[in-house]
Design an enzyme around this catalytic site. Sequence first.
Site, PDB file in Angstrom:
ATOM      1  N   GLU A  42       0.818  -1.163   0.123  1.00 30.01           N
ATOM      2  CA  GLU A  42      -0.235  -0.098  -0.033  1.00 30.01           C
ATOM      3  C   GLU A  42       0.803   1.337  -0.030  1.00 30.01           C
ATOM      4  O   GLU A  42       0.545   2.081  -0.671  1.00 30.01           O
ATOM      5  CB  GLU A  42      -0.896  -0.076   1.276  1.00 30.01           C
ATOM      6  CG  GLU A  42      -1.921  -1.091   1.200  1.00 30.01           C
ATOM      7  CD  GLU A  42      -1.337  -2.213   1.974  1.00 30.01           C
ATOM      8  OE1 GLU A  42      -2.202  -3.047   2.487  1.00 30.01           O
ATOM      9  OE2 GLU A  42      -0.262  -2.587   1.923  1.00 30.01           O
TER      10      GLU A  42
ATOM     11  N   ALA B 137      13.250 -42.229 -13.699  1.00 31.27           N
ATOM     12  CA  ALA B 137      14.444 -42.573 -13.944  1.00 31.27           C
ATOM     13  C   ALA B 137      14.420 -44.099 -14.424  1.00 31.27           C
ATOM     14  O   ALA B 137      13.622 -44.836 -14.148  1.00 31.27           O
ATOM     15  CB  ALA B 137      15.485 -42.634 -12.731  1.00 31.27           C
ATOM     16  N   ALA B 138      15.293 -44.170 -15.371  1.00 27.54           N
ATOM     17  CA  ALA B 138      15.355 -45.605 -16.254  1.00 27.54           C
ATOM     18  C   ALA B 138      16.041 -46.395 -15.237  1.00 27.54           C
ATOM     19  O   ALA B 138      16.533 -46.314 -14.209  1.00 27.54           O
ATOM     20  CB  ALA B 138      16.037 -45.408 -17.366  1.00 27.54           C
TER      21      ALA B 138
ATOM     22  N   SER C  52      18.317 -40.095 -15.697  1.00 25.48           N
ATOM     23  CA  SER C  52      17.104 -39.256 -15.467  1.00 25.48           C
ATOM     24  C   SER C  52      16.866 -38.093 -16.420  1.00 25.48           C
ATOM     25  O   SER C  52      16.005 -37.579 -16.367  1.00 25.48           O
ATOM     26  CB  SER C  52      16.648 -39.191 -14.065  1.00 25.48           C
ATOM     27  OG  SER C  52      17.843 -38.347 -13.519  1.00 25.48           O
TER      28      SER C  52
ATOM     29  N   TRP D  97      17.134 -36.146 -19.896  1.00 20.23           N
ATOM     30  CA  TRP D  97      16.091 -35.559 -19.270  1.00 20.23           C
ATOM     31  C   TRP D  97      14.859 -36.078 -19.652  1.00 20.23           C
ATOM     32  O   TRP D  97      14.657 -36.495 -20.694  1.00 20.23           O
ATOM     33  CB  TRP D  97      15.987 -34.069 -19.778  1.00 20.23           C
ATOM     34  CG  TRP D  97      17.227 -33.240 -19.528  1.00 20.23           C
ATOM     35  CD1 TRP D  97      18.425 -32.986 -20.299  1.00 20.23           C
ATOM     36  CD2 TRP D  97      17.854 -32.957 -18.271  1.00 20.23           C
ATOM     37  NE1 TRP D  97      19.392 -32.311 -19.458  1.00 20.23           N
ATOM     38  CE2 TRP D  97      18.840 -32.039 -18.232  1.00 20.23           C
ATOM     39  CE3 TRP D  97      16.791 -32.622 -16.956  1.00 20.23           C
ATOM     40  CZ2 TRP D  97      19.580 -31.347 -17.142  1.00 20.23           C
ATOM     41  CZ3 TRP D  97      17.368 -32.148 -16.065  1.00 20.23           C
ATOM     42  CH2 TRP D  97      18.657 -31.404 -16.028  1.00 20.23           C
TER      43      TRP D  97
END
Length: 327
Positions: free
Chosen positions: A47, A157-158, A163, A165
Amino acid sequence: MVLAIAESERVRGITSPNPPVGCVILDESGKAVGFGGTQQAGGPHAEVMALKEAGVKAQGGTAVVTLEPCSHYGRTPPCTEALVEAGIKHVIHAVTDPNPRAAGGAKRLEDAGISVESGLLEHEVSNGPLRAWLHFAKTGRPHVTWKYAASLDGRIAAQDGTSQWISSETSRKEVHDMRAKLDAIIVGTGTVKKDDPALTARDADGMPLPRQPLPVVVGMSDLPDGAKLQHTALHLRTHDPDVVLAELASRGVVDVLLEGGPTVAGAFLRAGRIDRVLAYIAPALIGNGLAAVLDAGVSTITDAVRLTVEDVTMSGPDLRISAVPQI
């Protein structure tokens, strides 16, 4: 009020533990003549900033503000007095202040002959820039958003642990922009050992943004020598989410992003300390891989943590889902 919300969003990330409030001053004809957002703790509130820009044009005008103006003396004088002294005749605020120490602003304004309205775009403000602060004011705990990126079949993640991307460049840029408006980011020691994250907010060129969150590492293990977070992070040697949040609250942390792996996510879920889930779902299938969360305390389907979806939108090719636990 839409403009006031934009002001609130503009200062989000710099005001904690104060709320990121936005304000717009309209002159007698209804023209916007002053804009302002709350500054860093100890600095002017929204304000006051908007009134300063409006100057004498505020006389007889209207203040539109995202949060009820405060009526108490803290680090700064009450905003109600600034509005009265400026000659404001009408105040519209979105959300009533839940803080007992600061509440009562509407009554003070009405006692001074100023008409007051409340509730305009309350939902947009409460679930937007003031979400975390309102939670903090009501519970005393920082607001925790668990953010993760996963494949369409729920893998972060694999099978070999890779991971980067899963999510798209668009999503990653969005997350970096989000980080710059947060107070802290939490990961576990396992994530530090596996990914060696920096937990910084960066621009498209990889350069640090001006505003950086506090990096926090949770867990008992020492951080590896040479880790990016070894000398920059707050390392809390505990597995208890409540201990973590209490320590962060004592440091004025209000808005937290949980980016840790599935073990940390499970601990926060079991403790009931995740206030929002933000999932980036990539159009990819991985099969065998790491799940987004482990040991969430769910042994049967009736124990599932049920969520209410707030928003679903596209982030580049990814699907972004915002959801909150059902109460």
